[in-house]
Design an enzyme around this catalytic site. Structure first.
Site, PDB file in Angstrom:
ATOM      1  N   LYS A   1     -22.341  20.199 -78.412  1.00  0.00           N
ATOM      2  CA  LYS A   1     -21.363  19.393 -77.689  1.00  0.00           C
ATOM      3  C   LYS A   1     -20.509  18.548 -78.630  1.00  0.00           C
ATOM      4  O   LYS A   1     -19.419  18.113 -78.274  1.00  0.00           O
ATOM      5  CB  LYS A   1     -22.062  18.540 -76.640  1.00  0.00           C
ATOM      6  CG  LYS A   1     -22.675  19.421 -75.556  1.00  0.00           C
ATOM      7  CD  LYS A   1     -23.199  18.628 -74.381  1.00  0.00           C
ATOM      8  CE  LYS A   1     -23.635  19.539 -73.246  1.00  0.00           C
ATOM      9  NZ  LYS A   1     -24.957  20.122 -73.477  1.00  0.00           N
TER      10      LYS A   1
HETATM   11  C1  LIG Z   1     -25.385  21.166 -72.762  1.00  0.00           C
HETATM   12  C2  LIG Z   1     -26.307  22.091 -73.418  1.00  0.00           C
HETATM   13  C3  LIG Z   1     -26.438  23.410 -72.968  1.00  0.00           C
HETATM   14  C4  LIG Z   1     -25.706  23.926 -71.751  1.00  0.00           C
HETATM   15  O1  LIG Z   1     -24.310  23.953 -71.935  1.00  0.00           O
HETATM   16  P1  LIG Z   1     -23.342  24.114 -70.678  1.00  0.00           P
HETATM   17  O2  LIG Z   1     -21.971  23.915 -71.215  1.00  0.00           O
HETATM   18  O3  LIG Z   1     -23.750  23.055 -69.698  1.00  0.00           O
HETATM   19  O4  LIG Z   1     -23.554  25.479 -70.149  1.00  0.00           O
HETATM   20  C5  LIG Z   1     -27.278  24.251 -73.674  1.00  0.00           C
HETATM   21  N1  LIG Z   1     -27.974  23.819 -74.750  1.00  0.00           N
HETATM   22  C6  LIG Z   1     -27.886  22.561 -75.202  1.00  0.00           C
HETATM   23  C7  LIG Z   1     -28.695  22.135 -76.388  1.00  0.00           C
HETATM   24  C8  LIG Z   1     -27.038  21.648 -74.562  1.00  0.00           C
HETATM   25  O5  LIG Z   1     -26.932  20.400 -75.017  1.00  0.00           O
END
Ligand SMILES: *Cc1c(COP(=O)(O)O)cnc(C)c1O
Length: 456
Positions: free
Chosen positions: A110
């Site tokens: 993210k």
């Molecule tokens: C947020 C997250 C996901 C899922 O991502 P999305 O965009 O909600 O599909 C998967 N793995 C990790 C480590 C995350 O932080």
């Protein structure tokens, strides 16, 4: 370049406004009205480094931003990453590659979007002089990444709701131990979906939005999607022509934001043969892609908490394409879904997607088998991507977090506990957080107090 709402009742806006608003006023999600065709550019783009590629890609959408400002936003966002390649790709075996997306400041993918979004907000504030209030809900990693991207930015206050006791202790520390005055982590009773629902409710209060200059950092913000498209493109450009035709991109998925960002490139002339949606036991998306039924379940906390989601907000963006960009139909389906808690697609867009779901007993087993076979340690989210992989097919697994963020999983599995220096430092700090009840009224008044009456 104009951006339209999936629900069609909001005025089209430019990039800057789409980013500043997050959610469109009609409750829909922004998408570009038209898509640039990248196919002529791809050969030239192959030589670019990560920030260079990101800049060229965003220039096609952020046409209302000055080039120099955009360039600065991009360069400074990726300067916070600790790996020179930003998104390095490792080869585990002939058919198995992993793209590591955890070299940013909070050790999860993210950061790719949120370091950049923080800089976009800053540019916006210095252009308009108008302060912004950022509101989001998190199941763990978003909050940490959002906070890291927004710490200390002038004119900006950040409010992040998270379900108390349902994010990992280290994730909580990443949010609550920043020492930043402009950051307000709000611990609520309930689930991530409760938190997200409350955030949506607050956003639907247009007067309040205007009053405090509200914007969203959840994966509903289009800038996040586009920022994530870049690493799919970066990986695709590093494959040879045969691999490009065969490689399935396997994506640990919760809110459908990450995998949608990759899929969106197929609308821009880049061919990806398959995206594999890897869920944990909260399998709303696996059920959707295997049966055509999109139905609400209740959230069951898992070992991969950032995917503990049963309403995948970004699915509305895919829906818009499934329904041939007919916003009226999107509204009808979303309304039916809200009323009934489910919707059945007769003809489902299965093309280009496959899916899997890994239970909490499978996750530690997958971690161990990857470690035994490839001498490579994956985090519990990334582990889900290894479920039911076809060994005969080339796969690019997206590794979404560093294993050190989830020490208890390894401890319980009797494995050595992974560590990372940036997390060790957090343990010495004092947390600051605010406990609130999850109703939108008390959260609204808390935000109001902190943003409007702070000097009174
Ligand atoms: C947020 C997250 C996901 C899922 O991502 P999305 O965009 O909600 O599909 C998967 N793995 C990790 C480590 C995350 O932080």
């Amino acid at each position: 370049m104009e951006f339209v709402s999936t629900r069609g009742l909001s005025k089209p806006v430019g990039f800057i406004d789409a980013v500043a608003q997050g959610l469109a006023p009609d409750g829909g999600l922004y998408l570009p009205r038209d898509f640039p065709d990248l196919s002529d550019r791809l050969e030239h783009w192959q030589a670019l480094d990560y920030p260079g590629l990101c800049y060229e890609f965003f220039k096609l959408f952020a046409v209302d931003m000055e080039d120099a400002v955009l360039k600065h936003c991009v360069d400074s966002a990726y300067s916070t990453f600790t790996h020179p390649e930003i998104a390095p790709i490792r080869s585990l075996s002939k058919n198995l590659k992993v793209m590591e997306l955890f070299h940013g400041p909070t050790l999860a993918f993210k950061d790719f979007a949120l370091q950049l979004l923080g800089n976009f907000y800053e540019a916006q504030i210095s252009r308009t002089g108008k302060e912004l209030t950022i509101l989001g809900a998190t199941s763990g990693d978003t909050g940490a990444a959002a906070i890291s991207g927004l710490i200390g930015k002038k004119g900006l206050k950040v409010f992040i709701l998270y379900p108390e006791g349902k994010v990992s202790p280290l994730q909580e520390r990443q949010m609550t131990c920043t020492g930043a005055e402009n950051v307000f982590p709000l611990a609520i009773e309930g689930t991530f979906d409760d938190a997200q629902h409350t955030v949506k409710e607050i956003f639907s209060d247009l007067n309040f939005r205007e009053l405090v200059g509200l914007s969203a950092v959840n994966s509903i913000n289009l800038a996040r999607i586009l920022a994530q498209s870049v690493y799919y493109l970066y990986a695709w450009l590093r494959l040879d022509p045969v691999e490009r035709k065969e490689t399935s991109f396997v994506v640990p998925t919760g809110n459908f934001g990450n995998v949608f960002a990759g899929w969106l490139l197929t609308k821009m002339g880049v061919d990806f043969p398959e995206f594999r949606v890897a869920t944990n036991q909260n399998d709303v998306l696996h059920r959707l892609f295997s049966t055509g039924e999109y139905s609400l379940g209740s959230v069951c906390p898992s070992l991969a908490p950032s995917m503990d989601i049963q309403v995948a907000s970004n699915f509305e963006r895919l829906l818009y394409f499934i329904l041939d960009k007919d916003a009226h139909e999107v509204r009808k389906v979303m309304e039916a879904f809200r009323r009934e808690g489910k919707y059945c697609f007769e003809k489902f867009l299965g093309d280009g997607f496959s899916s899997s779901s890994a239970s909490d007993t499978e996750i530690p087993a997958l971690i161990k088998s990857v470690s035994a076979q490839s001498d490579y340690l994956v985090d519990p989210h990334t582990a889900c991507a290894f479920k039911d992989l076809d060994p005969a097919r080339p796969s690019m697994i997206l590794a979404t977090a560093h294993p050190a963020k989830f020490p208890s999983v390894y401890e319980q599995a009797g494995m050595a506990i992974p560590k990372h220096s940036s997390l060790q430092e957090l343990l010495a700090r004092t947390p600051r957080r605010f406990r609130l009840s999850v109703d939108s009224k008390s959260i609204r008044s808390f935000i109001e107090e902190q943003t409007l009456h702070e000097n009174g």
